[in-house]
Design a protein around this motif. Structure first.
Motif, PDB file in Angstrom:
ATOM      1  N   THR A   2     -29.200  64.172  -0.021  1.00  0.00           N
ATOM      2  CA  THR A   2     -29.574  63.260  -0.066  1.00  0.00           C
ATOM      3  C   THR A   2     -31.674  63.251  -0.485  1.00  0.00           C
ATOM      4  O   THR A   2     -31.282  63.881  -0.548  1.00  0.00           O
ATOM      5  N   ARG A   3     -31.618  62.806  -0.970  1.00  0.00           N
ATOM      6  CA  ARG A   3     -33.132  62.195  -2.162  1.00  0.00           C
ATOM      7  C   ARG A   3     -33.850  61.491  -1.653  1.00  0.00           C
ATOM      8  O   ARG A   3     -33.249  60.027  -1.766  1.00  0.00           O
TER       9      ARG A   3
ATOM     10  N   CYS B 284     -28.426  61.525  -3.137  1.00  0.00           N
ATOM     11  CA  CYS B 284     -29.091  61.515  -4.361  1.00  0.00           C
ATOM     12  C   CYS B 284     -27.390  60.894  -5.728  1.00  0.00           C
ATOM     13  O   CYS B 284     -26.389  60.329  -4.970  1.00  0.00           O
ATOM     14  N   TRP B 285     -28.642  61.137  -6.638  1.00  0.00           N
ATOM     15  CA  TRP B 285     -27.823  60.427  -7.547  1.00  0.00           C
ATOM     16  C   TRP B 285     -26.669  60.769  -8.450  1.00  0.00           C
ATOM     17  O   TRP B 285     -25.303  59.839  -7.883  1.00  0.00           O
TER      18      TRP B 285
ATOM     19  N   VAL C  27     -33.259  64.745 -10.380  1.00  0.00           N
ATOM     20  CA  VAL C  27     -31.201  64.640 -10.510  1.00  0.00           C
ATOM     21  C   VAL C  27     -31.427  65.508 -11.375  1.00  0.00           C
ATOM     22  O   VAL C  27     -29.934  66.277 -10.442  1.00  0.00           O
TER      23      VAL C  27
ATOM     24  N   SER D 269     -27.847  69.281  -3.366  1.00  0.00           N
ATOM     25  CA  SER D 269     -27.779  68.293  -2.939  1.00  0.00           C
ATOM     26  C   SER D 269     -27.784  66.886  -2.195  1.00  0.00           C
ATOM     27  O   SER D 269     -26.538  66.408  -3.109  1.00  0.00           O
TER      28      SER D 269
ATOM     29  N   ASP E 284     -30.884  68.407  -8.152  1.00  0.00           N
ATOM     30  CA  ASP E 284     -30.278  67.900  -7.079  1.00  0.00           C
ATOM     31  C   ASP E 284     -28.928  68.239  -7.171  1.00  0.00           C
ATOM     32  O   ASP E 284     -28.047  68.597  -6.498  1.00  0.00           O
TER      33      ASP E 284
ATOM     34  N   ARG F 171     -24.015  61.911  -5.874  1.00  0.00           N
ATOM     35  CA  ARG F 171     -23.230  62.094  -4.829  1.00  0.00           C
ATOM     36  C   ARG F 171     -23.148  60.234  -4.701  1.00  0.00           C
ATOM     37  O   ARG F 171     -21.560  60.224  -3.839  1.00  0.00           O
TER      38      ARG F 171
ATOM     39  N   LYS G  14     -35.379  62.955   3.077  1.00  0.00           N
ATOM     40  CA  LYS G  14     -34.416  63.994   2.658  1.00  0.00           C
ATOM     41  C   LYS G  14     -33.892  65.383   4.179  1.00  0.00           C
ATOM     42  O   LYS G  14     -35.231  65.409   5.008  1.00  0.00           O
TER      43      LYS G  14
ATOM     44  N   ASN H 261     -33.499  55.863  -9.432  1.00  0.00           N
ATOM     45  CA  ASN H 261     -34.498  57.175  -9.350  1.00  0.00           C
ATOM     46  C   ASN H 261     -35.542  57.495  -9.492  1.00  0.00           C
ATOM     47  O   ASN H 261     -35.888  57.826  -9.210  1.00  0.00           O
TER      48      ASN H 261
END
Length: 360
Positions: free
Chosen positions: A118-119, A124-125, A108, A116, A111, A127, A264, A59
């Motif tokens: 994607t990051r 995303c973390w 984090v 959300s 999101d 997910r 993203k 992250n």
């Protein structure tokens, strides 16, 4: 800028000249080790610490790192080269990574709140398989980690309390902005009458501008011994304006940017966000166009999203944005000339040049 690396035996390695960006990148692994390995002596913590290592690596280092690099970049403008010792540079790199940790903590959590996808070009973390809402606790770790680093590397410095105060105050300001953002556009409750340019600018000021723009420069100013309130207020006036400029760019890229470049998938339309595009559109659209927007905005289906984007295009939002971008940049130049009286204007011009006409 480059820095002459001093080897462990005290000699200079003339070939190992590293840029600030390279120094910054190299510092990350050292800080991960500092945060994780000094507690490994307790065997009961091994699993938790390994999890925290994964949280850090996934992250923290994946963004553009403009916030973190702006600490050392600003400090180079504020101090003469003779005062930029290796210790000073190393502490600036640490403080820069503390800002990146704060950013990761916010992202984090954000999101999760925005659901959300994607990051920074990856899921995303929360997910990731096996993470889910445990990511809330992981975000707390990211926040607490920055204060451990500040304590270790800056506790004996005269600016330590200033750094603690500005990090805690900036966190509070960002939380205020996030609260207003969530209240203005709660999930599943689309009410465009809540949106206005005034409210949008308040959200941006508190949610983005303070931590993304004022915090890095203010930290460098404190490290350089600049504590005068007048000088900080001048810097703040410039940098909050710049933060607004940056967020409007972000809103534009959320809709019109290339996900392969931005890293993203934009979801402002689906998430019912009070973005610059929707606020500006509401100012210029006809009643018939507003009816289309009210029927489609904040909906998750692709057809509704595409109707909103088509509406934006018919309103020539891309042209309006590029006009705003040019006007805002010129306004920033004038603001820098007026307010950067006792501070080097290059501190602010370097920031502005990094974000002007960016595509990610």
């Amino acid at each position: 800028m480059c820095f002459d690396v001093i080897m462990s035996n005290g000699t200079h390695n003339k070939k190992a000249l590293l840029s600030d960006s390279q120094l910054f990148e190299a510092k990350f692994d050292e800080l991960v080790a500092e945060l994780i390995e000094r507690d490994l002596k307790d065997p009961g913590l091994v699993d938790a610490l390994n999890r925290h290592r994964e949280v850090l690596v996934y992250n923290v280092p994946g963004g553009k790192k403009n916030r973190g690099l702006s600490v050392i970049g600003s400090l180079r403008e504020l101090l003469p080269p003779s005062q930029l010792t290796q210790d000073v540079v190393q502490r600036a790199l640490v403080v820069g990574w503390c800002i990146e940790l704060l950013q990761a903590f916010f992202l984090v959590a954000d999101d999760i709140m925005d659901a959300s996808v994607t990051r920074r070009g990856q899921p995303c973390w929360f997910r990731k398989e096996g993470v889910g809402l445990d990511a809330i606790n992981d975000s707390f770790f990211l926040e607490s980690a920055l204060y451990r680093l500040l304590r270790k590397y800056c506790r004996d410095q005269p600016y330590y309390v200033h750094l603690l105060e500005i990090f805690t105050e900036t966190t509070f300001q960002t939380v205020l902005g996030q609260t207003l953002d969530l209240m203005t556009a709660p999930p599943g409750d689309v009410d465009l009458s809540r949106f206005s340019m005034e409210k949008y600018k308040t959200i941006v000021k508190y949610k983005t501008a303070y931590y993304s723009f004022y915090l890095p420069v203010a930290a460098a100013m404190y490290m350089a011994g600049i504590t005068n309130e007048v000088e900080h207020n001048h810097a703040k006036e410039i940098l909050l304006e710049m933060g607004e400029f940056f967020q409007i760019q972000d809103d534009f890229l959320d809709c019109f940017g290339d996900p392969a470049v931005t890293g993203k998938i934009g979801t402002d339309i689906q998430d019912n966000k009070c973005s610059w595009l929707v606020v500006k559109a509401l100012e210029v659209m006809s009643p018939e166009q507003r009816a289309v927007l009210e029927a489609c905005y904040g909906r998750k289906d692709d057809a509704s999203v595409e109707k909103v984007k088509a509406l934006y295009k018919s309103l020539q939002m891309q042209t309006l944005y590029h006009k705003y971008e040019e006007e805002s940049y010129q306004r920033l130049q004038k603001l820098i000339a007026r307010c950067a009286v006792t501070l080097p204007s290059t501190v602010f011009l370097n920031f502005a040049n990094k974000i002007y006409k960016r595509n990610k």
